[in-house]
Design a protein around this motif. Sequence first.
Motif, short mmCIF file in Angstrom:
data_model
loop_
_atom_site.label_atom_id
_atom_site.label_comp_id
_atom_site.label_asym_id
_atom_site.label_seq_id
_atom_site.Cartn_x
_atom_site.Cartn_y
_atom_site.Cartn_z
N PRO A 241 0.79 -1.24 0.00
CA PRO A 241 0.00 0.00 0.00
C PRO A 241 0.82 1.28 0.00
O PRO A 241 0.38 2.29 -0.54
N PHE A 242 2.02 1.24 0.61
CA PHE A 242 2.81 2.46 0.75
C PHE A 242 4.26 2.24 0.33
O PHE A 242 4.76 1.11 0.35
N THR A 243 4.90 3.32 -0.01
CA THR A 243 6.35 3.33 -0.21
C THR A 243 7.01 3.66 1.12
O THR A 243 6.60 4.61 1.81
N SER A 244 7.98 2.86 1.51
CA SER A 244 8.74 3.07 2.76
C SER A 244 7.82 3.12 3.98
O SER A 244 8.08 3.86 4.94
N LEU A 245 6.73 2.35 3.94
CA LEU A 245 5.77 2.25 5.06
C LEU A 245 5.19 3.60 5.46
O LEU A 245 4.78 3.79 6.61
N SER A 246 5.13 4.53 4.53
CA SER A 246 4.66 5.87 4.86
C SER A 246 3.25 6.12 4.33
O SER A 246 3.03 6.07 3.11
N PRO A 247 2.28 6.41 5.20
CA PRO A 247 0.93 6.75 4.74
C PRO A 247 0.90 7.99 3.86
O PRO A 247 -0.10 8.25 3.19
N LEU A 248 1.98 8.77 3.87
CA LEU A 248 2.06 9.96 3.02
C LEU A 248 2.51 9.61 1.61
O LEU A 248 2.55 10.48 0.73
N LYS B 287 -2.38 -0.91 13.17
CA LYS B 287 -1.39 0.06 12.67
C LYS B 287 -1.45 1.37 13.44
O LYS B 287 -0.70 2.32 13.17
N VAL B 288 -2.37 1.43 14.40
CA VAL B 288 -2.54 2.56 15.32
C VAL B 288 -2.23 2.03 16.71
O VAL B 288 -2.47 0.86 17.00
N PRO B 289 -1.68 2.84 17.62
CA PRO B 289 -1.35 2.34 18.96
C PRO B 289 -2.54 1.64 19.63
O PRO B 289 -3.66 2.13 19.61
N LYS C 165 1.06 -8.04 13.80
CA LYS C 165 2.10 -8.54 12.91
C LYS C 165 2.81 -7.39 12.19
O LYS C 165 3.82 -7.61 11.53
N ASP C 166 2.26 -6.21 12.29
CA ASP C 166 2.77 -5.05 11.57
C ASP C 166 3.24 -3.95 12.51
O ASP C 166 2.96 -3.99 13.72
N SER C 167 3.88 -2.95 11.94
CA SER C 167 4.34 -1.79 12.70
C SER C 167 3.19 -0.81 12.92
O SER C 167 2.25 -0.74 12.12
N VAL C 168 3.28 -0.05 13.99
CA VAL C 168 2.38 1.09 14.20
C VAL C 168 2.94 2.24 13.38
O VAL C 168 4.07 2.69 13.60
N ILE C 169 2.16 2.75 12.41
CA ILE C 169 2.69 3.76 11.50
C ILE C 169 1.90 5.07 11.50
O ILE C 169 2.33 6.06 10.91
N PHE C 170 0.74 5.09 12.18
CA PHE C 170 -0.11 6.27 12.10
C PHE C 170 0.05 7.19 13.30
O PHE C 170 0.16 6.74 14.45
N ASN C 171 0.05 8.49 12.99
CA ASN C 171 -0.04 9.53 14.00
C ASN C 171 -1.11 10.51 13.52
O ASN C 171 -1.72 10.32 12.46
N GLU C 172 -1.37 11.56 14.27
CA GLU C 172 -2.45 12.48 13.91
C GLU C 172 -2.24 13.11 12.53
O GLU C 172 -3.17 13.22 11.73
N SER C 173 -1.01 13.50 12.24
CA SER C 173 -0.73 14.21 11.00
C SER C 173 -0.94 13.32 9.77
O SER C 173 -1.67 13.67 8.85
N ASN C 174 -0.27 12.15 9.77
CA ASN C 174 -0.39 11.32 8.57
C ASN C 174 -1.75 10.62 8.48
O ASN C 174 -2.21 10.27 7.39
N ALA C 175 -2.41 10.42 9.62
CA ALA C 175 -3.76 9.83 9.59
C ALA C 175 -4.73 10.77 8.89
O ALA C 175 -5.57 10.35 8.09
N SER C 176 -4.62 12.06 9.18
CA SER C 176 -5.47 13.06 8.54
C SER C 176 -5.20 13.12 7.04
O SER C 176 -6.13 13.14 6.22
N ALA C 177 -3.93 13.13 6.66
CA ALA C 177 -3.56 13.19 5.24
C ALA C 177 -4.03 11.95 4.50
O ALA C 177 -4.53 12.04 3.36
N TYR C 178 -3.87 10.79 5.11
CA TYR C 178 -4.29 9.53 4.50
C TYR C 178 -5.81 9.50 4.32
O TYR C 178 -6.32 9.10 3.28
N GLY C 179 -6.54 9.95 5.35
CA GLY C 179 -7.99 10.01 5.23
C GLY C 179 -8.44 10.90 4.09
O GLY C 179 -9.34 10.55 3.32
N GLU C 180 -7.79 12.06 3.96
CA GLU C 180 -8.15 12.98 2.88
C GLU C 180 -7.83 12.38 1.52
O GLU C 180 -8.61 12.50 0.56
N PHE C 181 -6.68 11.70 1.41
CA PHE C 181 -6.31 11.03 0.16
C PHE C 181 -7.37 10.02 -0.26
O PHE C 181 -7.81 9.99 -1.41
N LEU C 182 -7.81 9.19 0.69
CA LEU C 182 -8.81 8.17 0.37
C LEU C 182 -10.13 8.79 -0.05
O LEU C 182 -10.74 8.37 -1.05
#
Length: 482
Positions: free
Chosen positions: A107-114, A147-149, A155-172
């Motif tokens: 889904p992402f490059t370098s595990l980044s929601p951005l 993927k959220v705390p 089995k996966d890393s926690v990758i979301f914080n407030e900033s990238n969660a907002s950006a990812y939501g807007e992208f979708l």
Amino acid sequence: MVNTFKAPIPSLNMRLIILLLVLSFYQLSATSQTLKVSANKRYLVDAKGKPFFWMGDTAWELFHKLSDAEADHYLETRAKQGFTIIQAVIISEDSGLTKPDVYGHLPFTSLSPLKPNNAFFKHIDHVINKAASLGLHMAMLPTWADKVPSNRISKDSVIFNESNASAYGEFLARRYAKKPIIWVLGGDRAINDATTYNIWKAMAAGLKKGDNRQLITYHPAGESSSSRWFQNDKWIDFNTYQSGHAHHFMPVYKFAQADYKKKPVKPFLDAEPAYEDIPVEFWAFMKLDQQQSVPTAILTKDNLLADKSHFKKGFFTDYDVRVHAYWNLLSGACGYTYGHNAVWQMFKKGGSFVIPTLTDWNEALNSPGARQIKNLNKLFANRFYNLIPDTELLKGKNAADSTYIAAASNSKHTLAIVYMALGQSTVIDLKQLKSSLKAYWYDPRLGKKSYINTFKHASLQRFTPPTAGPGNDWVLLLESKL
């Protein structure tokens, strides 16, 4: 003779008019697929205000495990069976950040929601468009909640914080603007602290910024409701609860009764009841924190479950599906979600599983519980929005166990539906209803209705179903003669 006729080329003005008409039709068609909350806040409606019956199927791994062709087959089958909602996760629970989809994309490059991977989302585009062409709505989780705390293993890393969660939501939301989508935040997790709460709130804000017409809810951990944390939040349009997989005759009506009383009023439904063919309390017989969660000796060479006795509490069946569906719908829910253990995982023979399955996903599509969905539709699709929980119709004790009887009537008291999970005899207070009533038995297994008699409303009447005992559930349908 050569035909030299050439069709006239439309003028520039005419071409602009045609283009505007096409765009207007597309916008009207897309907008008409957007669901809303009803005026009384008890159920969902389409853009024309027609009540929408949520008949969901749990297909969490749809995007992750199936190809375009396989997804088409799945969606076509479910549409024919009467489902209206498909629940799926964009970033899978099953190592969705590091295990590619069937086309080899993450889904992402370098595990980044951005940095969303366009190739990955093209497959999701296809599935959403196919679902829309069949009249299905997608209830989509942007990510599984691991993927959220949270306080649960992942089995996966926690990758979301407030900033990238907002950006990812807007992208979708921008990518899928105007599509027939309901957004479902969460994914089998509770909210343990302000950090987690704020991340989901930020993702919701991003979704609303991208397209504020699409509904949003939250999928919680087992035996809890989204209303526990978000009832007063403006971004959540309706509540879902997960009654879960702990035991037979789960008192799902208690979740419904609690959410029915909540203020402000919101629609609600059971988005994860016990799945057909899943082991009862499966976690007690598995080591979910280990790579090999069950002994290999209980599996076939295709990784199917061979020794059912390993799960000592047995399995949920189509009977459990019916019990929980009718108890929910007669307790005020605006719909119901079905699930099958092989289908939610989209398990393929020889592949990996989260919980061992008895069949592969394709065979499971036509399981008894799935085939009986059409019977649920037949009874509720044109009645559910008028129903009000009404156990006052019942005379005598109504225990909160397998003998519980669910009942509802409409606002005019000209219709009542009563469900007996064990086919138990019960007395109905017809004085609560108006005018003379025609009584019918409805068989939820076969979808057949049989006439009993016509009764005056000012009386007590005992009704005894044709058969009784486990697996012999019956519906009593009382309808005014007028």
